[in-house]
Motif scaffolding. Structure first.
Motif, PDB file in Angstrom:
ATOM      1  N   THR A  12       0.835  -1.322   0.030  1.00 51.77           N
ATOM      2  CA  THR A  12      -0.111   0.244   0.051  1.00 51.77           C
ATOM      3  C   THR A  12       0.893   1.188  -0.168  1.00 51.77           C
ATOM      4  N   GLY A  13       2.060   1.124   0.405  1.00 54.04           N
ATOM      5  CA  GLY A  13       3.011   2.415   0.308  1.00 54.04           C
ATOM      6  C   GLY A  13       4.390   1.842   0.910  1.00 54.04           C
ATOM      7  N   LEU A  14       5.179   2.650   1.299  1.00 51.93           N
ATOM      8  CA  LEU A  14       6.572   2.581   1.739  1.00 51.93           C
ATOM      9  C   LEU A  14       6.654   2.952   3.401  1.00 51.93           C
ATOM     10  N   GLU A  15       5.512   3.455   3.872  1.00 53.34           N
ATOM     11  CA  GLU A  15       5.689   3.999   5.307  1.00 53.34           C
ATOM     12  C   GLU A  15       5.471   2.781   6.367  1.00 53.34           C
ATOM     13  N   ALA A  16       5.977   3.008   7.627  1.00 59.67           N
ATOM     14  CA  ALA A  16       6.058   1.845   8.486  1.00 59.67           C
ATOM     15  C   ALA A  16       4.692   1.059   8.851  1.00 59.67           C
ATOM     16  N   ASN A  17       3.766   1.685   8.498  1.00 57.85           N
ATOM     17  CA  ASN A  17       2.331   1.053   8.804  1.00 57.85           C
ATOM     18  C   ASN A  17       1.710   0.604   7.476  1.00 57.85           C
ATOM     19  N   ASP A  18       2.441   0.496   6.228  1.00 58.81           N
ATOM     20  CA  ASP A  18       1.729  -0.015   5.034  1.00 58.81           C
ATOM     21  C   ASP A  18       1.943  -1.471   5.280  1.00 58.81           C
ATOM     22  N   ARG A  19       0.968  -2.035   4.302  1.00 60.92           N
ATOM     23  CA  ARG A  19       0.730  -3.487   4.299  1.00 60.92           C
ATOM     24  C   ARG A  19       0.889  -4.045   2.722  1.00 60.92           C
ATOM     25  N   ILE A  20       0.719  -5.396   2.768  1.00 57.27           N
ATOM     26  CA  ILE A  20       0.973  -6.145   1.553  1.00 57.27           C
ATOM     27  C   ILE A  20      -0.572  -5.919   0.978  1.00 57.27           C
ATOM     28  N   CYS A  21      -0.702  -5.531  -0.468  1.00 57.54           N
ATOM     29  CA  CYS A  21      -1.630  -5.606  -0.924  1.00 57.54           C
ATOM     30  C   CYS A  21      -1.982  -6.710  -2.015  1.00 57.54           C
ATOM     31  N   GLU A  22      -0.788  -7.222  -2.595  1.00 57.03           N
ATOM     32  CA  GLU A  22      -0.534  -8.244  -3.503  1.00 57.03           C
ATOM     33  C   GLU A  22       0.484  -9.348  -3.226  1.00 57.03           C
ATOM     34  N   ASN A  30       4.616 -23.457 -11.741  1.00 59.43           N
ATOM     35  CA  ASN A  30       3.365 -23.100 -11.173  1.00 59.43           C
ATOM     36  C   ASN A  30       3.355 -21.737 -10.301  1.00 59.43           C
ATOM     37  N   ILE A  31       2.266 -20.855 -10.573  1.00 60.40           N
ATOM     38  CA  ILE A  31       2.402 -19.705  -9.738  1.00 60.40           C
ATOM     39  C   ILE A  31       0.932 -19.285  -9.538  1.00 60.40           C
ATOM     40  N   VAL A  32       1.133 -18.983  -8.092  1.00 61.84           N
ATOM     41  CA  VAL A  32      -0.203 -18.506  -7.327  1.00 61.84           C
ATOM     42  C   VAL A  32      -0.093 -17.135  -7.060  1.00 61.84           C
ATOM     43  N   TYR A  33      -1.195 -16.389  -6.918  1.00 66.08           N
ATOM     44  CA  TYR A  33      -1.212 -14.790  -6.757  1.00 66.08           C
ATOM     45  C   TYR A  33      -2.625 -14.462  -6.281  1.00 66.08           C
ATOM     46  N   GLU A  34      -2.614 -13.441  -5.392  1.00 65.75           N
ATOM     47  CA  GLU A  34      -3.856 -12.779  -4.897  1.00 65.75           C
ATOM     48  C   GLU A  34      -3.719 -11.372  -4.201  1.00 65.75           C
ATOM     49  N   LEU A  35      -4.726 -10.675  -4.519  1.00 68.00           N
ATOM     50  CA  LEU A  35      -4.636  -9.380  -3.914  1.00 68.00           C
ATOM     51  C   LEU A  35      -5.285  -9.730  -2.629  1.00 68.00           C
ATOM     52  N   CYS A  36      -5.039  -8.778  -1.846  1.00 62.96           N
ATOM     53  CA  CYS A  36      -5.660  -8.771  -0.424  1.00 62.96           C
ATOM     54  C   CYS A  36      -5.804  -7.371   0.213  1.00 62.96           C
ATOM     55  N   LYS A  37      -6.487  -7.397   1.288  1.00 66.69           N
ATOM     56  CA  LYS A  37      -6.859  -6.136   1.876  1.00 66.69           C
ATOM     57  C   LYS A  37      -6.257  -5.950   3.453  1.00 66.69           C
ATOM     58  N   SER A  38      -6.160  -4.698   3.755  1.00 68.14           N
ATOM     59  CA  SER A  38      -5.731  -4.438   5.112  1.00 68.14           C
ATOM     60  C   SER A  38      -6.342  -3.302   5.783  1.00 68.14           C
ATOM     61  N   ASP A  39      -6.078  -2.878   6.795  1.00 71.89           N
ATOM     62  CA  ASP A  39      -6.979  -1.525   7.243  1.00 71.89           C
ATOM     63  C   ASP A  39      -6.156  -0.283   6.646  1.00 71.89           C
ATOM     64  N   LYS A  40      -5.036  -0.273   5.874  1.00 70.32           N
ATOM     65  CA  LYS A  40      -4.243   0.597   5.476  1.00 70.32           C
ATOM     66  C   LYS A  40      -4.666   0.779   3.930  1.00 70.32           C
ATOM     67  N   LYS A  41      -5.043   2.030   3.695  1.00 75.91           N
ATOM     68  CA  LYS A  41      -5.520   2.360   2.185  1.00 75.91           C
ATOM     69  C   LYS A  41      -4.264   2.481   1.606  1.00 75.91           C
ATOM     70  N   ILE A  42      -4.042   2.264   0.307  1.00 76.11           N
ATOM     71  CA  ILE A  42      -3.122   2.504  -0.820  1.00 76.11           C
ATOM     72  C   ILE A  42      -2.929   3.855  -1.090  1.00 76.11           C
ATOM     73  N   ALA A  43      -1.725   4.233  -0.750  1.00 73.89           N
ATOM     74  CA  ALA A  43      -1.179   5.721  -1.244  1.00 73.89           C
ATOM     75  C   ALA A  43      -1.109   5.805  -2.701  1.00 73.89           C
ATOM     76  N   THR A  44      -1.528   7.124  -3.050  1.00 75.12           N
ATOM     77  CA  THR A  44      -1.662   7.303  -4.546  1.00 75.12           C
ATOM     78  C   THR A  44      -0.393   7.055  -5.209  1.00 75.12           C
ATOM     79  N   GLN A  45       0.528   7.474  -4.786  1.00 70.33           N
ATOM     80  CA  GLN A  45       2.046   7.031  -5.486  1.00 70.33           C
ATOM     81  C   GLN A  45       2.341   5.653  -5.720  1.00 70.33           C
ATOM     82  N   ALA A  46       1.748   4.851  -4.551  1.00 71.02           N
ATOM     83  CA  ALA A  46       1.681   3.237  -4.978  1.00 71.02           C
ATOM     84  C   ALA A  46       0.958   2.860  -5.813  1.00 71.02           C
TER      85      ALA A  46
END
Length: 234
Positions: A12-22, A30-46
């Motif tokens: 979601t960004g590069l700050e200390a409280n940012d989280r994984i979104c994919e 063989n490949i597996v991948y998913e989008l995922c949510k958290s309490d942190k909104k994605i920053a515009t720059q990301a």
């Protein structure tokens, strides 16, 4: 033979409280991948880099609840090797999801710094073209059933595998593991007003700039920090 697991993630960004979104994992073809949510909104720059929006995450699970994360846990053993570009960052993000690594590590960014130091930059997209990885990407993408999209985890993990294959021309598997566990002594600055200049030269020529870097860049690349301190003490 050890199990090789390639990993990439988007955040979601590069700050200390940012989280994984994919999260993406590649093993053989063989490949597996998913989008995922958290309490942190994605920053515009990301968003401007990976083009993942907050709306795309509304109906997705938390990272720790995804099939991809659980797949990663199944590989998390001493006889597996986790291969990623900038492993310290990736493992730091995974730690926020409760992941404690037990695998051996190969960091393709650190290995490239050590084995191909003449590269001007070491980010994955630069190396994609500098090392001609793009010549093989369509074949691998077709095998995986993917459409390439820069800065998406499912695409970047493919380039991480291609980079790893390229690095095997310079070092063995065991040597790559060893290189990944130790700081790399860099010759040149990879950014800033002295981009491409020898670190040893600038340490002697512009001590004020070096002091400013050490005092102001809190998240400096650890290999660059190690190199600056090495040349100061040399």
């Amino acid at each position: 033979m050890p199990k090789l697991v390639f990993l990439d993630l988007e955040t979601t960004g590069l700050e200390a409280n940012d989280r994984i979104c994919e999260l993406a994992l590649l093993e053989e073809v063989n490949i597996v991948y998913e989008l995922c949510k958290s309490d942190k909104k994605i920053a515009t720059q990301a968003m401007s880099l990976h083009h993942i929006t907050n709306e795309m995450l509304k109906e997705t699970p938390l990272c720790s609840e995804t099939k991809t994360y659980k797949h990663l846990l199944s590989y998390n053993k001493e006889d597996s090797i986790l291969i990623s570009h900038n492993s310290k960052f990736n493992l730091g993000m995974l730690a926020k999801e409760g992941f404690v690594n037990s695998m051996k590590i190969i960091d393709t960014m650190r290995c490239t710094k050590a084995l191909i130091p003449e590269c001007e930059m070491f980010n994955l997209q630069f190396l994609r073209y500098e090392l001609l990885l793009y010549k093989d990407e369509e074949t691998l993408a077709k095998d995986l059933g993917l459409s390439l999209q820069a800065h998406r985890a499912f695409s970047d993990v493919l380039h991480t595998k291609l980079l790893y294959t390229s690095l095997l021309e310079y070092a063995t598997l065991s040597q790559l593991i060893q290189l990944s566990s130790n700081p790399i002594l860099m010759d040149k600055f990879p950014f800033g007003k002295y981009n491409g200049r020898y670190i040893e030269e600038i340490v002697q020529m512009d001590k004020g700039y070096i002091s400013w870097l050490l005092e102001n860049i809190q998240d400096m690349d650890e290999d660059l920090l190690y190199s600056i301190k090495h040349y100061i003490e040399d």
